[in-house]
Design an enzyme around this catalytic site. Structure first.
Site, mmCIF file in Angstrom:
data_model
loop_
_atom_site.group_PDB
_atom_site.id
_atom_site.type_symbol
_atom_site.label_atom_id
_atom_site.label_comp_id
_atom_site.label_asym_id
_atom_site.label_seq_id
_atom_site.Cartn_x
_atom_site.Cartn_y
_atom_site.Cartn_z
ATOM 1 N N LYS A 111 0.842 -1.209 0.000
ATOM 2 C CA LYS A 111 0.000 0.000 0.000
ATOM 3 C C LYS A 111 0.872 1.253 0.000
ATOM 4 O O LYS A 111 0.538 2.246 -0.653
ATOM 5 C CB LYS A 111 -0.931 0.016 1.225
ATOM 6 C CG LYS A 111 -2.092 -0.958 1.114
ATOM 7 C CD LYS A 111 -3.267 -0.290 0.461
ATOM 8 C CE LYS A 111 -4.394 -1.146 -0.046
ATOM 9 N NZ LYS A 111 -4.566 -2.500 0.325
ATOM 10 N N LYS A 194 -3.960 -11.773 -8.461
ATOM 11 C CA LYS A 194 -5.101 -11.841 -7.551
ATOM 12 C C LYS A 194 -6.289 -11.045 -8.070
ATOM 13 O O LYS A 194 -6.115 -9.936 -8.585
ATOM 14 C CB LYS A 194 -4.632 -11.258 -6.206
ATOM 15 C CG LYS A 194 -5.661 -11.239 -5.128
ATOM 16 C CD LYS A 194 -5.137 -10.533 -3.893
ATOM 17 C CE LYS A 194 -6.238 -9.727 -3.263
ATOM 18 N NZ LYS A 194 -5.839 -8.932 -2.131
ATOM 19 N N LYS A 197 -10.296 -5.594 -5.787
ATOM 20 C CA LYS A 197 -10.991 -4.354 -6.141
ATOM 21 C C LYS A 197 -10.028 -3.342 -6.723
ATOM 22 O O LYS A 197 -10.298 -2.713 -7.736
ATOM 23 C CB LYS A 197 -11.677 -3.774 -4.905
ATOM 24 C CG LYS A 197 -12.932 -4.523 -4.540
ATOM 25 C CD LYS A 197 -13.374 -4.219 -3.133
ATOM 26 C CE LYS A 197 -13.137 -5.405 -2.235
ATOM 27 N NZ LYS A 197 -13.544 -5.266 -0.859
HETATM 28 P P1 TYM Z 1 -10.665 -7.693 2.079
HETATM 29 O O1 TYM Z 1 -11.756 -6.716 2.283
HETATM 30 O O2 TYM Z 1 -9.560 -7.339 1.149
HETATM 31 O O3 TYM Z 1 -11.255 -9.072 1.580
HETATM 32 C C1 TYM Z 1 -12.275 -9.763 2.305
HETATM 33 C C2 TYM Z 1 -12.026 -11.249 2.258
HETATM 34 O O4 TYM Z 1 -11.950 -11.707 0.903
HETATM 35 C C3 TYM Z 1 -10.738 -12.424 0.712
HETATM 36 N N1 TYM Z 1 -10.242 -12.198 -0.651
HETATM 37 C C4 TYM Z 1 -9.839 -13.172 -1.462
HETATM 38 N N2 TYM Z 1 -9.766 -14.500 -1.274
HETATM 39 C C5 TYM Z 1 -9.330 -15.247 -2.320
HETATM 40 N N3 TYM Z 1 -8.958 -14.715 -3.522
HETATM 41 C C6 TYM Z 1 -8.997 -13.388 -3.729
HETATM 42 N N4 TYM Z 1 -8.659 -12.882 -4.903
HETATM 43 C C7 TYM Z 1 -9.449 -12.550 -2.679
HETATM 44 N N5 TYM Z 1 -9.629 -11.197 -2.535
HETATM 45 C C8 TYM Z 1 -10.106 -11.002 -1.280
HETATM 46 C C9 TYM Z 1 -9.767 -11.871 1.742
HETATM 47 O O5 TYM Z 1 -8.744 -12.798 2.012
HETATM 48 C C10 TYM Z 1 -10.687 -11.654 2.912
HETATM 49 O O6 TYM Z 1 -10.880 -12.861 3.596
HETATM 50 N N6 TYM Z 1 -7.974 -7.229 6.245
HETATM 51 C C11 TYM Z 1 -9.180 -7.811 5.689
HETATM 52 C C12 TYM Z 1 -10.451 -7.353 6.390
HETATM 53 C C13 TYM Z 1 -10.424 -7.644 7.850
HETATM 54 C C14 TYM Z 1 -10.555 -8.919 8.462
HETATM 55 C C15 TYM Z 1 -10.464 -8.667 9.858
HETATM 56 C C16 TYM Z 1 -10.715 -10.204 7.977
HETATM 57 C C17 TYM Z 1 -10.283 -6.719 8.834
HETATM 58 N N7 TYM Z 1 -10.297 -7.312 10.057
HETATM 59 C C18 TYM Z 1 -10.539 -9.722 10.782
HETATM 60 C C19 TYM Z 1 -10.807 -11.239 8.903
HETATM 61 C C20 TYM Z 1 -10.708 -10.995 10.280
HETATM 62 C C21 TYM Z 1 -9.260 -7.385 4.249
HETATM 63 O O7 TYM Z 1 -8.702 -6.407 3.842
HETATM 64 O O8 TYM Z 1 -10.077 -8.158 3.483
#
Ligand code: TYM
Length: 329
Positions: A111, A194, A197
């Site tokens: 980031k 990957k 978004k």
């Molecule tokens: P975020 O918002 O980027 O994504 C949400 C969830 O989707 C999964 N994910 C994917 N899995 C497989 N392939 C992909 N291309 C892909 N893109 C996204 C992410 O692994 C995630 O599970 N930091 C986290 C949000 C968060 C969180 C937490 C998650 C904040 N606190 C506590 C679990 C527990 C995040 O940015 O996810």
């Protein structure tokens, strides 16, 4: 019965990566466990979203969660910013989070490189807030995609550090979880690693059939294999990775065989892939449209979720205060 928790940042609509990385596993677990699913709206502030969009994005992901099968009667569904106890635990955990380890986190470095003018402290301490999200409910299993593995490792470190610093056995060590044992990474259709978004290469749960067909048609391919059993280049392997999650095993076996015998026609592969994605997303898309306009239902889910989440969080924070030496007069 175990405590399970997962979450997502409200920075756009849900895509296939979110669905297969986090949601599908969580949905299976909500039947038999103590499940929490939340919208990480504080986390989304690290990239400074437009305030006018914040609420809309929260409404979108909440509607999409429910449409995808999260059940408020079985799981606690809530907004991070409704549970102030998380902010308190974040502050307390920050006292045991060190600059060196935070600055080495892969997500932080990525980031910071993408956005060198916005390297804020929230971004640096993102994994501490994530640890607070998880530890506040003493969750053991965290269904997430592969990209979250390091954050979970850091959460375990903060749990262990807290326990050892205060000589207690208080926080459990949570693990990133997937039913298929390996954590999943859904790739983009553009040949990139990957689906994400910010990568702009997503198939969204709300995409209609035409949009999905168009996106899949545009996926990067080549002239086809020139030798039997050739190793697939990444961009072709990516198509097979998505096929493996959306299609039946016999369909995957058919295209593997075609690849191995140099008889593959990418047109057929893409047609099948689009069809199978559409079969997964269509019922979800139809439900999204209904739920999104049902303000009363969304309000009820989020209000009741906040109440239940705070009940669990306040128990943990009360114990944490005591362990750390806060006393009432
Ligand atoms: P975020 O918002 O980027 O994504 C949400 C969830 O989707 C999964 N994910 C994917 N899995 C497989 N392939 C992909 N291309 C892909 N893109 C996204 C992410 O692994 C995630 O599970 N930091 C986290 C949000 C968060 C969180 C937490 C998650 C904040 N606190 C506590 C679990 C527990 C995040 O940015 O996810």
């Amino acid at each position: 019965m175990e405590t399970v928790l997962s979450g997502i940042r409200p920075t756009g609509n849900l895509h296939l990566g979110n669905y297969y990385g986090a949601l599908v596993n969580f949905i299976k677990m909500q039947e038999e466990n103590n499940c929490f699913f939340f919208i990480a709206d504080w986390h989304s502030l690290t990239t400074h979203p437009d305030p006018k969009m914040l609420h809309e994005n929260v409404r979108n992901v909440l509607s999409e969660y429910l449409a995808a099968g999260l059940d408020p009667d079985k799981a606690t569904i809530y907004l991070q910013s409704d549970v102030k106890e998380i902010a308190e635990l974040y502050l307390l955990l920050n006292m045991h989070a060190y600059l060196g380890e935070l600055a080495k986190t892969v997500s932080f470095k990525e980031k910071a490189r993408q956005n060198p003018h916005n390297v804020n402290a929230g971004l640096l301490t993102y994994p501490v807030l994530q640890a607070a999200d998880i530890l506040i409910h003493k969750a053991l299993k965290v269904p997430v995609g592969k990209d979250q593995e390091q954050h979970l490792e850091m959460t375990r470190n903060y749990a262990k550090r807290f326990n050892s610093k205060y000589g207690v056995d208080f926080f459990p060590e949570p693990t990133a979880y997937n039913f298929g044992s390996e954590l999943i990474k859904i790739p983009g259709l553009d040949g990139s690693g990957k689906m994400g978004k910010s990568e702009g290469n997503c198939i969204y749960l709300h995409d209609d059939a035409k949009t999905i067909e168009k996106k899949v048609k545009k996926a990067l391919t080549d002239q086809g294999p020139t030798e039997p059993n050739q190793v697939k280049p990444d961009y072709i392997e990516n198509l097979f990775t998505i096929l493996r999650v959306v299609s039946k095993p016999e369909v995957v076996a058919y295209f593997e065989e075609k690849w191995n015998t140099c008889g593959i026609r990418y047109g057929d592969l893409k047609k099948q892939l689009a069809e199978d994605i559409i079969a997964v997303t269509t019922p979800i898309r139809e439900r999204i449209i209904n739920i999104r306009s049902d303000n009363e239902c969304l309000r009820k889910v989020i209000t009741e979720g906040a109440g239940k989440a705070r009940e669990s969080a306040s128990k943990t924070i009360k114990d944490v205060r005591e362990i750390m030496g806060f006393k009432a007069f």
